[in-house]
Scaffold this motif. Sequence first.
Motif, short mmCIF file in Angstrom:
data_model
loop_
_atom_site.label_atom_id
_atom_site.label_comp_id
_atom_site.label_asym_id
_atom_site.label_seq_id
_atom_site.Cartn_x
_atom_site.Cartn_y
_atom_site.Cartn_z
N PHE A 46 0.84 -1.19 0.00
CA PHE A 46 0.00 0.00 0.00
C PHE A 46 0.88 1.24 0.00
O PHE A 46 2.03 1.22 0.42
N PHE A 47 0.32 2.34 -0.49
CA PHE A 47 1.09 3.59 -0.57
C PHE A 47 1.44 4.10 0.82
O PHE A 47 0.66 4.02 1.75
N ASP A 48 2.66 4.66 0.92
CA ASP A 48 3.14 5.29 2.13
C ASP A 48 3.79 6.60 1.71
O ASP A 48 4.44 6.67 0.67
N SER A 49 3.67 7.63 2.51
CA SER A 49 4.20 8.94 2.13
C SER A 49 5.70 8.91 1.89
O SER A 49 6.24 9.68 1.10
N ARG A 50 6.39 7.98 2.58
CA ARG A 50 7.83 7.89 2.37
C ARG A 50 8.17 7.44 0.95
O ARG A 50 9.23 7.78 0.41
N MET A 51 7.28 6.68 0.33
CA MET A 51 7.51 6.28 -1.07
C MET A 51 7.51 7.50 -1.97
O MET A 51 8.27 7.59 -2.94
N ASN A 52 6.63 8.44 -1.68
CA ASN A 52 6.57 9.65 -2.50
C ASN A 52 7.87 10.43 -2.40
O ASN A 52 8.36 10.99 -3.39
N ASP A 53 8.47 10.45 -1.22
CA ASP A 53 9.76 11.12 -1.04
C ASP A 53 10.82 10.45 -1.90
O ASP A 53 11.67 11.12 -2.50
N ALA A 54 10.76 9.10 -1.96
CA ALA A 54 11.74 8.38 -2.78
C ALA A 54 11.55 8.70 -4.26
O ALA A 54 12.53 8.83 -5.01
N ALA A 55 10.29 8.85 -4.69
CA ALA A 55 10.03 9.18 -6.09
C ALA A 55 10.56 10.57 -6.43
O ALA A 55 11.15 10.80 -7.49
N LEU A 56 10.39 11.52 -5.48
CA LEU A 56 10.91 12.86 -5.71
C LEU A 56 12.43 12.85 -5.78
O LEU A 56 13.04 13.57 -6.59
N GLU A 57 13.03 12.02 -4.95
CA GLU A 57 14.49 11.90 -4.99
C GLU A 57 14.95 11.36 -6.33
O GLU A 57 15.96 11.81 -6.89
N ARG A 58 14.20 10.42 -6.86
CA ARG A 58 14.55 9.86 -8.17
C ARG A 58 14.47 10.93 -9.26
O ARG A 58 15.32 11.00 -10.16
N LEU A 59 13.44 11.78 -9.19
CA LEU A 59 13.31 12.87 -10.16
C LEU A 59 14.48 13.85 -10.05
O LEU A 59 14.98 14.36 -11.06
N LYS A 60 14.92 14.11 -8.83
CA LYS A 60 16.05 15.01 -8.64
C LYS A 60 17.32 14.43 -9.25
O LYS A 60 18.11 15.14 -9.88
N ILE A 61 17.49 13.11 -9.09
CA ILE A 61 18.67 12.46 -9.68
C ILE A 61 18.61 12.55 -11.20
O ILE A 61 19.61 12.84 -11.86
N GLU A 62 17.42 12.32 -11.76
CA GLU A 62 17.28 12.41 -13.21
C GLU A 62 17.63 13.80 -13.71
O GLU A 62 18.33 13.97 -14.71
N HIS A 63 17.14 14.83 -13.02
CA HIS A 63 17.41 16.21 -13.43
C HIS A 63 18.92 16.50 -13.34
O HIS A 63 19.50 17.10 -14.25
N SER A 64 19.54 16.09 -12.24
CA SER A 64 20.98 16.35 -12.07
C SER A 64 21.79 15.57 -13.09
O SER A 64 22.83 16.05 -13.57
N LEU A 65 21.31 14.36 -13.42
CA LEU A 65 22.04 13.51 -14.36
C LEU A 65 22.15 14.16 -15.73
O LEU A 65 23.15 14.00 -16.44
N ARG A 66 21.13 14.92 -16.11
CA ARG A 66 21.12 15.55 -17.43
C ARG A 66 22.20 16.62 -17.55
O ARG A 66 22.58 17.00 -18.66
N HIS A 67 22.69 17.14 -16.45
CA HIS A 67 23.70 18.18 -16.49
C HIS A 67 25.07 17.70 -16.01
O HIS A 67 26.04 18.46 -16.07
N ALA A 68 25.13 16.46 -15.52
CA ALA A 68 26.36 15.99 -14.89
C ALA A 68 27.52 15.89 -15.88
O ALA A 68 28.67 16.20 -15.55
N LEU A 69 27.25 15.45 -17.11
CA LEU A 69 28.33 15.31 -18.09
C LEU A 69 28.95 16.67 -18.42
O LEU A 69 30.19 16.81 -18.44
#
Length: 752
Positions: free
Chosen positions: A485-508
């Motif tokens: 079942f959904f837990d608010s902590r999962m949403n935090d993990a999803a946001l963290e994943r989005l942050k990694i994706e955004h940073s990854l686009r500029h890391a190179l």
Amino acid sequence: MLLAYVLWSVFEGAWSEAESATANYAELLATWQQRVTSIAVVSLLLFAGLALVLFRLFRAQRRERQAAERLRQQQEQLETAQRIAQLGSWEMDVRTRKVVCSEEQRRIFEIDPAKADLVYEDFLAMVHPDERERADSTFQSAIAGDHLLQLKHRLLMPDGRIKYVMETGETRFAEDGKPLTVFGTSQDVTGQYQMESQMQLLASAFQYSGEAILITDHENRIVTVNPAFSRLTGYLPAEAIGRNPRFLSAGRTTREEYQEMWQTIQARGFWQGEIWDRRKDGGIYPKWMSVSVIRDDDDGIRYYVAHFTDVSAEREAEAQLQHIAHHDMLTGLLNRLSLAGRLEQALAAARREGGRVALLFIDLDRFKVINDTLGHHVGDELLIAVAGRLREAVRDSDVVARLGGDEFVVMLTGMEHSGSAAMIAEKLILSVGDPYVIEGHDLYTTPSIGIAIFPIDGDDGQTLMKNADAAMYHAKAAGRNNFQFFDSRMNDAALERLKIEHSLRHALSRNEFLLHFQPVIDVASGRVDGVEALIRWLHPEQGIIPPGRFIGIAEETGLIQPLGDWVFWTACRQLAEFKAVGLSGLKMSINISAMQLRNGNLPVLAKGAIEAFGLDPATLIFEVTESVAMHQPEETVRILDQLHAMGVGLAIDDFGTGYSSLSYLRMFPIHHLKLDRSFVQEIGQGPDSWVICDATIGLAHNLGLKLVAEGVETQEQFDYLRLQGCDLVQGFLHSRPLPADEVIAFIRQRNG
């Protein structure tokens, strides 16, 4: 003059006599009176004669003026008639070839009115070049008296316009038979020709039109039909002509619709729409029909013209497009668009009634392995089978949709509590988890299910979908084949994943990546045989981020291609630096992504690096995972053959985790098999823990390959692998991945 002379003579005679007879005054007076009377009579007679002459002269002149006026009027009438008929007249002197023509003749040939002398050649020059020889030949033949002149030809005007002219004429001959003159007419028939062409075009369009056409009279009786009508309806012209078109009706179009159609036709003179008809063989079909009205001079209806086509295929296509727009093409389930609509309806009803709606987000475990190893056609059949099981496991009122790939959603309505969703999820796990037999393969897949419930986990469809997705990832992390079942902590993990994706686009571009190198140890000698290049991300805020946290995101977003190219060039440059500091012969293993392999330019890339850095091709080892190699084995063989021909070493990575066809494995020009760490870690864990290791080592040696064991972390694992004849190992037992300067020191210490 004559009158004056006569009068003078009379007066002169009278005067002489008067002088000689002066004695007798009375006699003289009488004589004078007689003379005067005579003179008056003569004068009157002379004046009367003169008046008569003048009257006759006046009448003659008036007749001449009237004749001239009539001639002028006749000439004008002739010119008017010629202009109206577009018919000019001409006459040619055969000997001099001079031509005299009417004003209309000049207008037809558009000859300058100021040009006085015209000859035959002036007119011939205006005939279209393609018809000039024929026209001249026909004209000369008519002059010779062979026949009357009758010729239709084209005129080519100076501005490029084309006129059509009909020439008619005959020749007048002398008594000796010589031709004297040719006279005739020229008629401009351009309008007639254009009308005939248009009529022929319309007749051709009617005859060969792909649309059925029927024409009815003012009483709506069929006058004529075209061949397309017979092909569509099955009725021959003789079976249709004279009948009212209502005999074609299928009975599906209502009386009110027909009344509306006729009202529109009467009011506007045109109608178009769709009605249902019946063919002669009884088949019913929808047709798109247009009806136009042709009126007479008194604005009365003379004809109705209807043309129509069978639109069955279009309606079927529309229905299919409608189905495609709302359903998944592969499985037939509802698609994302339809799910969104159904979800909004269900949420609206739940808000009114105070009910609950559950979303179950389902992702298939290890589906990618099956899809990549056995092929997309097997993967598609598996998805179809899974869709069927999902549909059978829920109620008809519940919604099952496929979002794409191996992702499905089940929407449950009318639930009293969350336990109902858990029961359905458990049922789905059991149903989907049963084995599948597809094209002779026994396949296994399990679902990871995330559950979000309205209104607890979200008040709108978008939030529920996002939270169910997050719960699904939590189920994956919990070991797969379960529901969460959904837990608010999962949403935090999803946001963290989005942050990694955004940073990854500029890391190179920010130069945030670096390489670490893990030594590969030769089991027999204990020396370092080579190193494997492993990427690390030095995040400015989070520090070192291991590959497991960003490689998957890079693959999903397409960033794996530029990232893989950076790893390749950086590793090759480092290999050249190793050689420069005296580590000759050291091998560099580089992981090759699926995208790099599929692009087809890997051999070109390798050749460029070898030449740029002066590398020995044998010191390069390209590692391709088992699932990537088996995705398109024929293409993989082609590319690997090119690399092998260059002398580059090749290895199959993570061997044992995918599905390998031994026939293809023998075809791959590889040098190493890398045993996945998951099998190495099982050594010593049970009585059968060594079986896969032993089988893989034996397989590699039987194929003439070296075996590299990954993830060797304990002495027990190393001793067992050495005992079984494993060639190379790497893992934390000997060294973790190290920066370039540290790995150089390690190699020098190890190799002496």
